[in-house]
Design an enzyme around this catalytic site. Structure first.
Site, PDB file in Angstrom:
ATOM      1  N   CYS A 170     -45.567 -10.612 -19.872  1.00 17.11           N
ATOM      2  CA  CYS A 170     -45.600 -11.840 -20.658  1.00 17.11           C
ATOM      3  C   CYS A 170     -44.235 -12.519 -20.515  1.00 17.11           C
ATOM      4  O   CYS A 170     -43.206 -11.908 -20.839  1.00 17.11           O
ATOM      5  CB  CYS A 170     -45.868 -11.480 -22.118  1.00 17.11           C
ATOM      6  N   CYS A 223     -46.214 -18.439 -17.137  1.00 16.56           N
ATOM      7  CA  CYS A 223     -46.942 -17.724 -18.198  1.00 16.56           C
ATOM      8  C   CYS A 223     -48.025 -16.928 -17.487  1.00 16.56           C
ATOM      9  O   CYS A 223     -48.689 -17.445 -16.579  1.00 16.56           O
ATOM     10  CB  CYS A 223     -47.555 -18.715 -19.184  1.00 16.56           C
TER      11      CYS A 223
HETATM   12  N1  DGL Z   1     -48.999 -14.658 -21.374  1.00 13.49           N
HETATM   13  C1  DGL Z   1     -47.818 -14.931 -22.074  1.00 13.49           C
HETATM   14  C2  DGL Z   1     -46.699 -15.487 -21.264  1.00 13.49           C
HETATM   15  O1  DGL Z   1     -46.598 -15.138 -20.111  1.00 13.49           O
HETATM   16  C3  DGL Z   1     -47.892 -15.381 -23.504  1.00 13.49           C
HETATM   17  C4  DGL Z   1     -48.707 -16.539 -23.833  1.00 13.49           C
HETATM   18  C5  DGL Z   1     -48.792 -16.735 -25.325  1.00 13.49           C
HETATM   19  O2  DGL Z   1     -49.206 -15.817 -26.003  1.00 13.49           O
HETATM   20  O3  DGL Z   1     -48.429 -17.827 -25.779  1.00 13.49           O
HETATM   21  O4  DGL Z   1     -45.885 -16.231 -21.737  1.00 13.49           O
END
Ligand code: DGL
Length: 283
Positions: free
Chosen positions: A92, A202
């Site tokens: 993430c 993301c």
């Molecule tokens: N998938 C995550 C990222 O790479 C988080 C997205 C989220 O929960 O806002 O930032």
């Protein structure tokens, strides 16, 4: 060293009865986005056991404060360490920029994060104009902003926060008209700036990569980070002698802080294998 740090360090020690090679790699995200990383890890390191955690009850992280994100990251990391994982992949971007530095100070196993591909994008871009798609929390994070400055190499960077996109993907609407409209609204203004490279900052966004490419056209290169993250993980495991043996028949386990039949189905599609989803204990 604080009491908490001491406790975390103590938890890391592997049990003698578990051969180190077969210990799992912990992978987590606010939800299903980290599956874009977990899938790449599984394809490249098929002998490794994986424990994937989707923190869906607290998703999205993108609209949370750094303090909230750090709290969740520490709770999930401690739980994974209790499951005797040999390494943790923070799959993430938002959690990486908000919480990885303090996590690395707390625990002694390898912690691999996900950072947007700014450096390769700056090398690749001919127009020297690059767009970065990120969550709202990432867009204002000081660690992220200094990373951009460090690697942009003179290129102009357009940081685009994408409010609402993660929620659509979490609902399984990653191929929907609603998602196409949201992406259209985010991307069309960027196209006026002569960008030739678009970085997905993301881990949810690779699941809308085709929609993005359809909107921006073939002349714009899209960059993501699953492969470099997997390579970094493999390097770390190799250096520390933690790779699973080639004979090892691996298992992948999936946990969510808010399980549902729909989520299990969605995760099966995105991971490319049947996912049997278990409830993460309340943390
Ligand atoms: N998938 C995550 C990222 O790479 C988080 C997205 C989220 O929960 O806002 O930032």
């Amino acid at each position: 060293m604080t009491q908490n740090q001491l406790i975390a360090k103590k938890k890391v020690a592997p049990l003698k009865s578990v051969p180190i090679n077969s210990q799992a790699i912990g992978v987590f995200d606010s939800g299903i986005g980290g599956l874009s990383i977990a899938k790449c890890i599984h394809q490249n390191l098929p002998h490794e056991n994986l424990i994937y955690v989707a923190d869906s009850q607290f998703a999205p992280y993108g609209d949370k404060s750094s303090a909230n994100i750090i709290e969740r990251v520490n709770k999930i990391a401690d739980w994974l360490i209790n499951q005797q994982v040999k390494a943790i992949v923070v799959a993430c971007n938002t959690a990486t920029v908000s919480a990885i530095d303090q996590l690395r100070l707390r625990v002694s196993i390898p912690i691999i994060g996900v950072e947007p591909a700014i450096k390769p994008a700056a090398i690749h871009s001919k127009t020297q104009k690059i767009a970065l798609l990120v969550t709202e929390a990432t867009a204002v994070n000081t660690r992220f902003l200094s990373l951009v400055n460090k690697h942009k190499n003179g290129a102009e960077i357009y940081i685009q926060p994408c409010a609402g996109l993660v929620e659509l993907i979490e609902q399984g609407l990653y191929e929907s008209e609603q998602c196409r409209k949201r992406l259209n609204a985010l991307l069309v203004p960027l196209l006026q700036s002569n960008i030739d490279t678009l970085v997905l900052g993301c881990t949810h966004y690779p699941f809308v990569r085709q929609l993005i490419q359809d909107i921006v056209g073939d002349k714009i290169t899209i960059m993501e980070t699953a492969q470099p993250v997997t390579e970094q993980l493999a390097r770390q495991l190799e250096i520390k002698g933690l790779l699973a043996s080639y004979e090892h028949i691996s298992q992948q386990c999936f946990f969510s802080s808010k399980i549902s039949h729909e989520q299990a189905q969605l995760m099966s599609v995105l991971f490319g294998k049947n996912v049997s989803l278990q409830q993460l204990p309340a943390l």
